[in-house]
Design an enzyme around this catalytic site. Structure first.
Site, PDB file in Angstrom:
ATOM      1  N   GLY A 113       0.802  -1.218   0.000  1.00  0.00           N
ATOM      2  CA  GLY A 113       0.000   0.000   0.000  1.00  0.00           C
ATOM      3  C   GLY A 113       0.826   1.256   0.000  1.00  0.00           C
ATOM      4  CD  GLU A 156      -0.868   5.648   3.850  1.00  0.00           C
ATOM      5  OE1 GLU A 156      -0.926   6.810   3.396  1.00  0.00           O
ATOM      6  OE2 GLU A 156       0.174   5.162   4.286  1.00  0.00           O
ATOM      7  CG  MET A 219       1.180   5.792   9.826  1.00  0.00           C
ATOM      8  SD  MET A 219       1.010   5.741   8.024  1.00  0.00           S
ATOM      9  CE  MET A 219      -0.765   5.491   7.868  1.00  0.00           C
ATOM     10  CG  ASP A 222       2.717  13.207   7.208  1.00  0.00           C
ATOM     11  OD1 ASP A 222       3.770  13.863   7.275  1.00  0.00           O
ATOM     12  OD2 ASP A 222       2.591  12.196   6.494  1.00  0.00           O
ATOM     13  CD1 TRP A 368       8.282   8.075   6.340  1.00  0.00           C
ATOM     14  CD2 TRP A 368       7.726   5.927   6.109  1.00  0.00           C
ATOM     15  NE1 TRP A 368       8.274   7.805   5.007  1.00  0.00           N
ATOM     16  CE2 TRP A 368       7.928   6.487   4.831  1.00  0.00           C
ATOM     17  CE3 TRP A 368       7.374   4.576   6.207  1.00  0.00           C
ATOM     18  CZ2 TRP A 368       7.795   5.756   3.656  1.00  0.00           C
ATOM     19  CZ3 TRP A 368       7.233   3.855   5.041  1.00  0.00           C
ATOM     20  CH2 TRP A 368       7.425   4.424   3.790  1.00  0.00           C
TER      21      TRP A 368
END
Length: 490
Positions: A113, A156, A219, A222, A368
């Protein structure tokens, strides 16, 4: 004792031995899950990161990204020349899994993905029980064929980006069906998921997927970026005092608490930290603080070559070349130079985040990604960020913190100016004798005030910080916490 009872005792002993020998993929709390972006082999100069540049001893789990999906439910290799050995290929899959020879306890997974792969194909495949079953079989076959220890789902996101509401239940069905098959082969099943409530509430039935995933990589980055009209930190630990409304949910603490409140077991939550920063172009170079107006993404870096983001290896080089750095109250730094601005994480902020993770007894940390750490040591120590995570979670060798600017060069607070002491009242000097080792220490007279101690050639440099209103510095987590949770500060 009769023969039948002897058989029962032998059988129970054998089962107990098997149980103790079987790896416990769910209750671990010191995970360091390292994603590797395989496209880093195409980066120029010192940014090029091959499989052999990875230090597997610094990761409990290594995840290779990415493979893709077809609308028929097949697993697609996206870069056959780099990933496979066929036709004189580079065999990155094989070389990646061979890293286990250097670190036998490290588990390797492959992820499917990512953002570029989108959501629509996943939505289509998972909506049909037959194609979903085909996909499950193909995933198992693929994982075993290429000798990975497990598989990571990075859709996602369900019910977003072209998906539909049924995706939420279909994702539950997918994780359940995969786990059933994975258990037959002792494979690990994980997922990377949207962390913030604004995204996660649309995509996941959290109590259900938590039953089937061995661990869940949230995550929690961001959270701000160049899609907004003003500067904001990539992954702040806590909300700022001046934030309101939905912005109060865009921080690591809010993300973690949302997943906990929705029923995810703490030991399955693996907190994502970024080894990169989100960058902006300032509308006015003189207005360079948080929430400063911007005109768009920051300039692309020399290695990552993507507007709006910079790898830590690029950021630390910029700092060496004279960028100014400011550290926020929750320890997260930002840096600026001219009209360029970036919010990121460093050794100091990651120490605070790992202490937060330990205080909540969470399942570990995910990063990440490894190839944007300073993996070549061009700014000093090789892999400073990854080694910091190891030092805090697994007892590795600590990495010296960066030398912060002097307090007089830039205010170290995001409080509105009205809350600052009048210029006619000079700030009280820090008490002497507080610093005895590198790290953080609370002011003995003010619970909301603390200092970073750094031994600079035998002299203690003390950088002051203030916790947001209503909070106090908590030595147990090396960060700001609710006053009611800090002994002696309520």
């Amino acid at each position: 004792m009769n023969l039948q009872m002897n058989r029962w005792i032998f059988a129970l002993a054998a089962l107990a031995a098997l149980a103790s020998a079987a790896p416990d993929h769910e209750s671990q709390t010191d995970r360091i899950v390292c994603y590797y972006g395989s496209w880093a082999v195409y980066r120029p100069g010192s940014g090029k990161c091959s499989v052999e540049d990875i230090d597997p001893t610094l990761c409990t789990h290594l995840i290779y990204t990415f493979v893709g999906i077809s609308t028929e439910g097949d697993v697609r290799v996206l870069d056959s020349w780099n990933d496979l050995s066929d036709n004189y290929g580079k065999d990155a899959f094989g070389r990646f899994n061979a890293l286990r020879k250097l670190s036998p306890s490290t588990k390797t997974l492959v992820a499917i993905g990512g953002w570029n792969e989108g959501s629509l194909k996943y939505s289509t495949v998972m909506a049909n029980s037959a194609t979903r079953a085909r996909f499950v079989k193909n995933v198992v076959d693929f994982t075993l064929k290429y000798n990975f220890d497990g598989f990571d789902l990075d859709w996602e996101y369900p019910n977003q980006r072209g998906g539909k509401p049924e995706d939420v239940q279909n994702f539950v069905s997918l994780t359940k069906e995969l786990r059933t098959e994975f258990d037959k082969h002792g494979l690990i099943l994980s997922a990377a998921v949207g962390a913030a409530e604004t995204s996660a509430s649309q995509s996941y039935n959290i109590p259900e997927i938590s039953k089937y995933l061995h661990f869940i990589n949230i995550m929690s980055y961001d959270l701000h970026g160049s899609w907004e009209k003003h500067t904001g930190h990539n992954a702040p630990l806590y909300a700022r005092p001046d934030e309101t409304g939905n912005d109060l949910k865009l921080n690591v603490d809010a993300c973690v608490n949302y997943w906990l409140d929705q029923g995810c077991p703490p030991n399955k939550i693996v907190v994502g930290v970024p080894f990169y920063g989100r960058s902006f172009t300032l509308a006015d170079p003189k207005n360079n603080g948080l929430r400063a107006p911007t005109t768009g993404p920051g300039a692309a870096g020399q290695y990552t070559r993507e507007g709006g983001m910079l790898g830590y290896n690029e950021i630390c080089t910029n700092l060496k070349q004279g960028w100014s750095m400011v550290r926020q109250e929750d320890s997260t730094p930002y840096a600026y130079n001219g009209n360029q601005w970036v919010g990121y994480d460093d050794v100091t902020s990651l120490k605070v985040k790992t202490n937060y993770i330990k205080s909540k007894k969470l399942g570990g940390v995910m990063l990440w990604s490894v190839e944007t750490d300073d993996f070549r040591g061009e700014c000093g120590v090789k892999y400073p960020l990854l080694k910091t995570l190891n030092a805090e979670l697994r007892g590795g060798v600590p990495v010296p913190p960066p030398v912060d600017p002097k307090p007089t060069e830039k205010p170290f607070t995001t409080q509105p100016p009205a809350t600052q002491p009048p210029a006619t009242q000079p700030p009280m000097p820090p008490p002497s004798g507080l610093c005895t080792k590198n790290g953080f220490v609370r002011d003995p007279n003010d619970c909301s005030k603390f200092y970073q101690c750094a031994n600079n050639g035998g002299t203690w440099q003390m950088t002051p910080f203030h916790c947001p209103s209503g909070t106090a510095f908590d030595p147990q987590i090396n960060g700001c916490n609710h006053r009611s949770s800090v002994p002696g500060c309520n």
